[in-house]
Design an enzyme around this catalytic site. Structure first.
Site, PDB file in Angstrom:
ATOM      1  N   LYS A  54       0.841  -1.205   0.000  1.00 56.92           N
ATOM      2  CA  LYS A  54       0.000   0.000   0.000  1.00 56.92           C
ATOM      3  C   LYS A  54       0.875   1.254   0.000  1.00 56.92           C
ATOM      4  CE  LYS A  54      -3.747  -2.398   2.425  1.00 56.92           C
ATOM      5  NZ  LYS A  54      -4.352  -2.684   3.734  1.00 56.92           N
ATOM      6  N   GLN A  98      -3.931  -1.277  10.215  1.00 51.86           N
ATOM      7  CA  GLN A  98      -3.953  -2.584   9.556  1.00 51.86           C
ATOM      8  C   GLN A  98      -4.509  -3.649  10.509  1.00 51.86           C
ATOM      9  OE1 GLN A  98      -3.063  -3.201   6.231  1.00 51.86           O
ATOM     10  NE2 GLN A  98      -3.924  -5.225   6.640  1.00 51.86           N
ATOM     11  N   ASP A 121     -10.767   3.139   5.024  1.00 55.08           N
ATOM     12  CA  ASP A 121     -11.134   1.723   4.946  1.00 55.08           C
ATOM     13  C   ASP A 121     -12.657   1.547   4.949  1.00 55.08           C
ATOM     14  OD1 ASP A 121      -9.318  -0.309   4.598  1.00 55.08           O
ATOM     15  OD2 ASP A 121      -8.712  -0.427   6.697  1.00 55.08           O
TER      16      ASP A 121
END
Ligand code: NDP
Length: 296
Positions: A54, A98, A121
């Site tokens: 990412k 994460q 997200d």
């Protein structure tokens, strides 16, 4: 009949190149550089790979990105404080913690601590709620990537019967909610199947578009599908394969060979949905930097 292969890698590259152009416009016209912060707790090897990929993707499109690495024994309180720091940092437009987190940290507490305007997200309950009622929001990356794959491959879901197999909060439920909205690129008739079904076939056979997100290797076979169906396979499963160098291979939730004899189009694994997830993360961060979310 052999199905058309929906090339997620190529479509994701197109999106990334569109984002790169937008970023350079944003920089030159408004002096804004989109910023994305990652927080990685612990040493989970898969999470380390994902965050690295990412970060690299951010660099390629011209974003600023920063990764905060914390030890596995970081307390929930310390993590919450880090989240607050990024929430208050004006150079950071998107913040991603994460997952999974170590078991002593309550993931939901962390998700809810992220400023919803930086929740690229799309996991914050406020963003999930906005999605359900059809407001502008951050759509979580894998489900949004599935919609984009369908539209860009010429398989607009509007008016089609979409059958989603799986009801997780990160794939099944949000993709069902995205596709049933009365909106462009959606407006589908959606069925969600799960382990509550004694037999999946009566549901899967009815699908014009089948989205498989079960996490079970090759559970959906060609015999369970209608001729001409479009198959989106979200699954990423490792199966033993003594013939391969690593001793395993990656397969989807759909048995590719039998399904591609019945389907009109199908995503491969890997190279289908996977590459779209990062592309949509970049798109959400760009959207956050342009402050489009919550303005409508
Ligand atoms: P979860 O394990 O959280 O959810 C799986 C869902 O599938 C559950 O709702 C479960 O039902 C249902 N299910 C499992 N087995 C069956 C079955 N035999 N018949 C019917 N329903 C079944 O998985 P995720 O949603 O997180 O992920 C799904 C897959 O997608 C995984 O392989 C994952 O690796 C992959 N993935 C890929 C991403 C990408 O970027 N390409 C991103 C995210 C996930 P129930 O609720 O009843 O238990």
């Amino acid at each position: 009949m052999s199905a058309h292969i929906i090339d997620g890698k190529k479509i994701a590259e197109e999106i990334r190149s569109e984002i790169k152009q937008e970023v350079s416009r944003l920089k030159s016209e408004q002096g804004i550089v989109p910023g994305l912060a990652f927080i990685l707790v612990g040493e989970n090897p898969a999470s380390q790979v994902y965050v690295k990929m990412k970060g690299k993707a951010c660099e390629e499109v011209g974003f600023f990105s920063i990764t905060e690495r914390l030890p596995a024994d970081t307390s929930e309180q310390v993590l919450l404080e880090k989240v607050q720091l990024f929430n208050n940092d004006p150079t950071i437009h998107g913040l991603l913690v994460q997952l999974p987190l170590p078991p002593h940290i309550n993931e939901q507490h962390i998700i809810e601590a992220i400023d919803p305007r930086k929740d690229v997200d799309g996991f914050h309950p406020m963003n999930v709620g906005r999605l359900v009622i059809g407001l502008e929001t951050f759509r979580s990356c894998t489900p949004a990537g599935i919609q984009e794959l369908l539209v860009r491959s010429g398989n607009d879901p509007s008016g089609k019967h979409v059958v989603v197999v799986g009801r997780s909060n990160i794939v099944g439920k949000p993709v069902a909610n995205i596709l049933l909205q009365k909106q462009k690129g959606a407006n589908a008739i959606v069925t969600v199947a799960h382990t509550g079904a004694k037999d999946l076939t009566p549901y899967t056979k009815e699908a014009d578009i089948l989205i498989a997100a079960t996490g079970k290797a090759e559970v959906i076979t060609g015999a369970m599908l209608k001729k001409g169906v479009v198959v989106i396979d979200v699954g990423i499963n490792r199966v033993e394969d003594p013939m391969s160098k690593q001793g395993y291979r990656i397969v989807g939730d759909v048995h590719f060979e039998s399904a591609s004899r019945v389907a009109s189009a199908i995503t491969p694994v890997p190279g289908g949905v996977g590459p779209m997830t990062i592309a949509m993360l970049l798109k959400n961060t760009l959207q956050a930097a342009r402050k489009l979310v919550f303005e409508r």
